[in-house]
Design a protein around this motif. Structure first.
Motif, PDB file in Angstrom:
ATOM      1  N   GLY A  53       0.787  -1.221   0.000  1.00 42.61           N
ATOM      2  CA  GLY A  53       0.000   0.000   0.000  1.00 42.61           C
ATOM      3  C   GLY A  53       0.816   1.266   0.000  1.00 42.61           C
ATOM      4  N   ALA A  54       2.119   1.165  -0.302  1.00 42.02           N
ATOM      5  CA  ALA A  54       2.982   2.346  -0.388  1.00 42.02           C
ATOM      6  C   ALA A  54       3.007   2.861  -1.826  1.00 42.02           C
ATOM      7  CB  ALA A  54       4.388   2.014   0.088  1.00 42.02           C
ATOM      8  N   GLY A  55       3.374   4.124  -1.992  1.00 44.94           N
ATOM      9  CA  GLY A  55       3.369   4.738  -3.313  1.00 44.94           C
ATOM     10  C   GLY A  55       4.679   4.574  -4.055  1.00 44.94           C
ATOM     11  N   VAL A  56       4.560   4.513  -5.388  1.00 38.41           N
ATOM     12  CA  VAL A  56       5.721   4.413  -6.265  1.00 38.41           C
ATOM     13  C   VAL A  56       5.600   5.488  -7.338  1.00 38.41           C
ATOM     14  CG1 VAL A  56       6.988   2.975  -7.913  1.00 38.41           C
ATOM     15  CG2 VAL A  56       5.966   1.932  -5.870  1.00 38.41           C
ATOM     16  N   VAL A  57       6.656   6.298  -7.481  1.00 40.73           N
ATOM     17  CA  VAL A  57       6.694   7.363  -8.485  1.00 40.73           C
ATOM     18  C   VAL A  57       7.816   7.046  -9.475  1.00 40.73           C
ATOM     19  CG1 VAL A  57       6.965   9.835  -8.914  1.00 40.73           C
ATOM     20  CG2 VAL A  57       5.869   9.038  -6.799  1.00 40.73           C
ATOM     21  N   VAL A  58       7.475   7.030 -10.779  1.00 39.28           N
ATOM     22  CA  VAL A  58       8.435   6.607 -11.808  1.00 39.28           C
ATOM     23  C   VAL A  58       8.621   7.694 -12.855  1.00 39.28           C
ATOM     24  CG1 VAL A  58       8.971   4.867 -13.559  1.00 39.28           C
ATOM     25  CG2 VAL A  58       7.716   4.210 -11.491  1.00 39.28           C
ATOM     26  N   ILE A  59       9.885   8.000 -13.159  1.00 37.30           N
ATOM     27  CA  ILE A  59      10.242   8.744 -14.372  1.00 37.30           C
ATOM     28  C   ILE A  59      10.983   7.741 -15.250  1.00 37.30           C
ATOM     29  CG2 ILE A  59      11.501  10.679 -15.367  1.00 37.30           C
ATOM     30  CD1 ILE A  59      11.232  12.148 -12.741  1.00 37.30           C
ATOM     31  N   PRO A  60      10.341   7.215 -16.296  1.00 39.46           N
ATOM     32  CA  PRO A  60      10.924   6.091 -17.047  1.00 39.46           C
ATOM     33  C   PRO A  60      12.222   6.437 -17.774  1.00 39.46           C
ATOM     34  CG  PRO A  60       8.578   6.382 -17.540  1.00 39.46           C
ATOM     35  CD  PRO A  60       9.031   7.605 -16.813  1.00 39.46           C
ATOM     36  N   SER A  61      13.034   5.416 -17.992  1.00 40.98           N
ATOM     37  CA  SER A  61      14.224   5.544 -18.832  1.00 40.98           C
ATOM     38  C   SER A  61      13.813   5.731 -20.282  1.00 40.98           C
ATOM     39  CB  SER A  61      15.101   4.294 -18.711  1.00 40.98           C
ATOM     40  OG  SER A  61      15.563   4.122 -17.402  1.00 40.98           O
ATOM     41  N   SER A  62      14.740   6.179 -21.094  1.00 40.68           N
ATOM     42  CA  SER A  62      14.490   6.294 -22.527  1.00 40.68           C
ATOM     43  C   SER A  62      14.126   4.922 -23.084  1.00 40.68           C
ATOM     44  CB  SER A  62      15.734   6.825 -23.241  1.00 40.68           C
ATOM     45  OG  SER A  62      16.052   8.112 -22.773  1.00 40.68           O
ATOM     46  N   GLY A  63      13.110   4.887 -23.931  1.00 42.21           N
ATOM     47  CA  GLY A  63      12.673   3.634 -24.527  1.00 42.21           C
ATOM     48  C   GLY A  63      11.650   2.886 -23.695  1.00 42.21           C
ATOM     49  N   ILE A  64      11.365   3.385 -22.500  1.00 43.84           N
ATOM     50  CA  ILE A  64      10.351   2.771 -21.627  1.00 43.84           C
ATOM     51  C   ILE A  64       9.222   3.783 -21.445  1.00 43.84           C
ATOM     52  CG2 ILE A  64       9.875   1.729 -19.387  1.00 43.84           C
ATOM     53  CD1 ILE A  64      11.857   0.116 -21.005  1.00 43.84           C
ATOM     54  N   ASP A  65       8.068   3.506 -22.004  1.00 44.64           N
ATOM     55  CA  ASP A  65       6.962   4.458 -21.857  1.00 44.64           C
ATOM     56  C   ASP A  65       6.042   4.037 -20.698  1.00 44.64           C
ATOM     57  OD1 ASP A  65       5.365   2.386 -22.776  1.00 44.64           O
ATOM     58  OD2 ASP A  65       5.077   3.234 -24.777  1.00 44.64           O
ATOM     59  N   HIS A  66       5.000   4.855 -20.468  1.00 51.25           N
ATOM     60  CA  HIS A  66       4.119   4.586 -19.331  1.00 51.25           C
ATOM     61  C   HIS A  66       3.364   3.271 -19.478  1.00 51.25           C
ATOM     62  CE1 HIS A  66       1.409   6.463 -22.273  1.00 51.25           C
ATOM     63  NE2 HIS A  66       0.416   5.853 -21.652  1.00 51.25           N
ATOM     64  N   ASN A  67       3.132   2.837 -20.724  1.00 45.80           N
ATOM     65  CA  ASN A  67       2.444   1.557 -20.938  1.00 45.80           C
ATOM     66  C   ASN A  67       3.277   0.386 -20.434  1.00 45.80           C
ATOM     67  OD1 ASN A  67       0.048   2.528 -22.360  1.00 45.80           O
ATOM     68  ND2 ASN A  67       1.458   3.077 -24.012  1.00 45.80           N
ATOM     69  N   ILE A 126      -5.478  -0.942  -7.178  1.00 48.86           N
ATOM     70  CA  ILE A 126      -4.289  -0.656  -6.352  1.00 48.86           C
ATOM     71  C   ILE A 126      -3.275   0.138  -7.158  1.00 48.86           C
ATOM     72  CG2 ILE A 126      -2.310  -1.695  -5.179  1.00 48.86           C
ATOM     73  CD1 ILE A 126      -4.780  -1.977  -3.555  1.00 48.86           C
ATOM     74  N   LEU A 127      -3.054  -0.256  -8.403  1.00 50.56           N
ATOM     75  CA  LEU A 127      -2.070   0.438  -9.237  1.00 50.56           C
ATOM     76  C   LEU A 127      -2.507   1.868  -9.508  1.00 50.56           C
ATOM     77  CD1 LEU A 127      -1.104  -2.353 -11.820  1.00 50.56           C
ATOM     78  CD2 LEU A 127      -0.081  -1.837  -9.599  1.00 50.56           C
ATOM     79  N   ASN A 128      -3.776   2.066  -9.818  1.00 46.97           N
ATOM     80  CA  ASN A 128      -4.285   3.417 -10.057  1.00 46.97           C
ATOM     81  C   ASN A 128      -4.117   4.304  -8.824  1.00 46.97           C
ATOM     82  OD1 ASN A 128      -5.151   3.758 -12.736  1.00 46.97           O
ATOM     83  ND2 ASN A 128      -6.965   2.499 -12.372  1.00 46.97           N
ATOM     84  N   ARG A 129      -4.240   3.693  -7.647  1.00 54.42           N
ATOM     85  CA  ARG A 129      -4.188   4.461  -6.409  1.00 54.42           C
ATOM     86  C   ARG A 129      -2.759   4.766  -5.962  1.00 54.42           C
ATOM     87  NH1 ARG A 129      -6.787   1.035  -2.599  1.00 54.42           N
ATOM     88  NH2 ARG A 129      -8.608   1.340  -3.924  1.00 54.42           N
ATOM     89  N   HIS A 130      -1.833   3.841  -6.234  1.00 54.14           N
ATOM     90  CA  HIS A 130      -0.499   3.969  -5.634  1.00 54.14           C
ATOM     91  C   HIS A 130       0.648   4.135  -6.638  1.00 54.14           C
ATOM     92  CE1 HIS A 130      -2.276   3.175  -1.792  1.00 54.14           C
ATOM     93  NE2 HIS A 130      -2.680   1.961  -2.138  1.00 54.14           N
ATOM     94  N   LEU A 131       0.386   4.015  -7.931  1.00 50.65           N
ATOM     95  CA  LEU A 131       1.438   4.178  -8.943  1.00 50.65           C
ATOM     96  C   LEU A 131       1.289   5.530  -9.625  1.00 50.65           C
ATOM     97  CD1 LEU A 131       3.760   3.002 -10.705  1.00 50.65           C
ATOM     98  CD2 LEU A 131       1.976   2.083 -12.216  1.00 50.65           C
TER      99      LEU A 131
END
Length: 476
Positions: A297-311, A326-331
């Motif tokens: 239940g902890a949050g994860v914040v991502v700034i993807p590497s080049s070549g890795i999109d949000h999908n 869960i992903l919508n709430r914490h990612l």
């Protein structure tokens, strides 16, 4: 089992030589002292007797029975038991004179015949050859071994040859020419750490998939063919691991073991990625950590590497088996603005022009998640992506601020650095409390720690739990 092959008892080696040594062949096992020749040869005999019903004989010109048995026990090889069961014989012939060679061969043939042995090790042929004055005599001896032991008795034979330090030639050169196969074991330095590998210089009638592979003698002789992606049969939901009071679990028992329990709270972790490493390969090391945060239940914040999109970020997160809610709430994923991006609740678009403005925008996005979850956050940042938009100086400024914020709020900052930025690597090493590097050698995946300093470890994919996890084997 292929009837024309004799399994070596070493899975990684068998994979690349069509299932094992050619049946009724003479194989040279060469290398400097301490490279693992005796362990490989002993394992060949032990696995042959235990796993394949093929009795064996070990002829030693180097050590006595008691020393051999004592040295093999740590590898789990109980040769005493095999000898009691009449599946194994050890012949100690420490003193050899030229005139005794014919009688020694008779003794070997007798022992082979008495237990119907199908595997033989001669350790070492170098000691026998020293008893001869002329190479011609050595050639006669090898032909005798080939003719009477290998071919007539149907005994696949390993002949150990010592290679002096500083030399690359194997023995007198005659052995390599006459043998059916030649494997050269080596101990070298890789990334300032001990590395073991073997070169398959010859293997008659065999299509060798890789002529060089790495190995370790930790617990037993293990060889590592090029990294393989394993299929997951029935997918299971990720099972989180508990955190220690002062550390976050990596989400992997193997990584927790490597790092004495996990990543320190409030720390920055640098994962440096070597050349020819695929996203799937470094994700094997990375993903257990965000899965562990999300599952609790902890949050994860991502700034993807080049070549890795949000999908891809979403897909990899969903592979944890956690529900979409869960992903919508914490990612949360911060991406650089694109007209093709579909609006999703977990996405924040930034311009990629002004580092300070974008940082403040992402910070506000992250702090809202922190307030909602009331738990420390995990930040995963692809450093190359920031470098491409902001340049080195502004990127390092953002990362320094992120490290300070992470320390203050007792979270975890995970930095991914792809190849091509040696100066940035040195600077981030000073920021990071943990610095890991993943590289490739002979197609196999290797992981090691610079901070803390660790041995090289082979990395394999373990899917026995129903989801991918890294399996680590240290090189000793």
């Amino acid at each position: 089992m292929n009837n024309n092959r004799v399994p070596t008892g070493i899975d990684g080696l068998d994979k690349i030589i069509e299932g094992g040594f050619p049946k009724n062949s003479l194989i040279i096992i060469a290398g400097n002292p301490g490279t693992g020749k005796t362990v490989l040869s002993a394992q060949f005999l032990y696995r042959g007797a235990v796993n394949y019903g093929e009795n064996g004989v070990y002829v030693s010109f180097a050590e006595n029975r008691e020393t051999f048995y004592k040295n093999m026990r740590p590898f789990g090889f109980n040769f005493e038991k095999l000898e009691e069961e009449n599946k194994f014989r050890f012949l100690s012939l420490l003193t050899v004179k030229e005139k005794a060679i014919s009688s020694i061969l008779k003794i070997v043939l007798r022992e082979i015949s008495q237990i119907n042995a199908k595997r033989l090790v001669i350790d070492s042929f170098s000691a026998v050859a020293q008893a001869f004055m002329e190479p011609h005599d050595v050639r006669i001896l090898i032909h005798t071994v080939l003719g009477r032991i290998v071919q007539q008795m149907g005994c696949t034979t390993l002949m150990i040859v010592e290679v002096p330090y500083g030399e690359n030639k194997i023995g007198l050169g005659i052995e390599e020419f006459l043998a059916d196969g030649v494997i050269h074991l080596r101990v070298r330095r890789l990334e300032e750490r001990l590395f073991r590998d073997m070169s398959i210089r010859k293997m008659r009638g065999t299509e060798v998939r890789e002529d060089e592979i790495g190995f370790t003698i930790k617990d037993e002789f293990k060889a590592f063919a090029p990294f393989e992606t394993k299929k997951i049969g029935k997918r299971e939901k990720f099972k989180p691991l508990p955190d220690l009071p002062e550390k976050f679990s990596t989400g992997s028992r193997e990584l927790d073991g490597l790092l004495d329990g996990g990543y320190p709270r409030g720390s920055t972790v640098l994962l440096e990625i070597g050349r020819d490493i695929s996203a799937l390969q470094y994700h094997l090391i990375l993903l257990p950590t965000p899965w562990n945060f999300l599952a609790k239940g902890a949050g994860v914040v991502v700034i993807p590497s080049s070549g890795i999109d949000h999908n891809i970020v979403w897909k990899r997160s969903a592979e944890s088996g956690l529900p979409k809610e869960i992903l919508n709430r914490h990612l949360r994923v911060c991406i650089f603005r694109s007209p093709a991006t579909k609006k999703e609740p977990y996405i924040l678009e930034i311009e990629g022009k002004n580092a300070d403005e974008d940082y403040q925008k992402c910070l506000k996005f992250a702090m809202a998640l922190y307030e909602e979850t009331s738990q420390p956050l995990l930040y995963v940042i692809g450093v190359d992506s920031l470098l491409a938009h902001y340049g080195t100086n502004d990127t390092l400024k953002v990362l320094n601020s992120s490290a300070t914020l992470t320390r203050e709020y007792k979270g975890l900052l995970f930095l991914l650095l792809k190849p091509g930025y040696p100066r940035v690597s040195e600077i981030l090493n000073a920021i990071a409390e943990i610095h890991l590097k993943i590289i490739q050698r002979h197609g196999a995946l290797l992981l090691y720690g610079l901070k803390p300093r660790t041995h090289l470890h082979f990395v394999e994919m373990d899917v026995t739990r129903g989801y991918p996890q890294p399996k680590l084997t240290p090189i000793f």
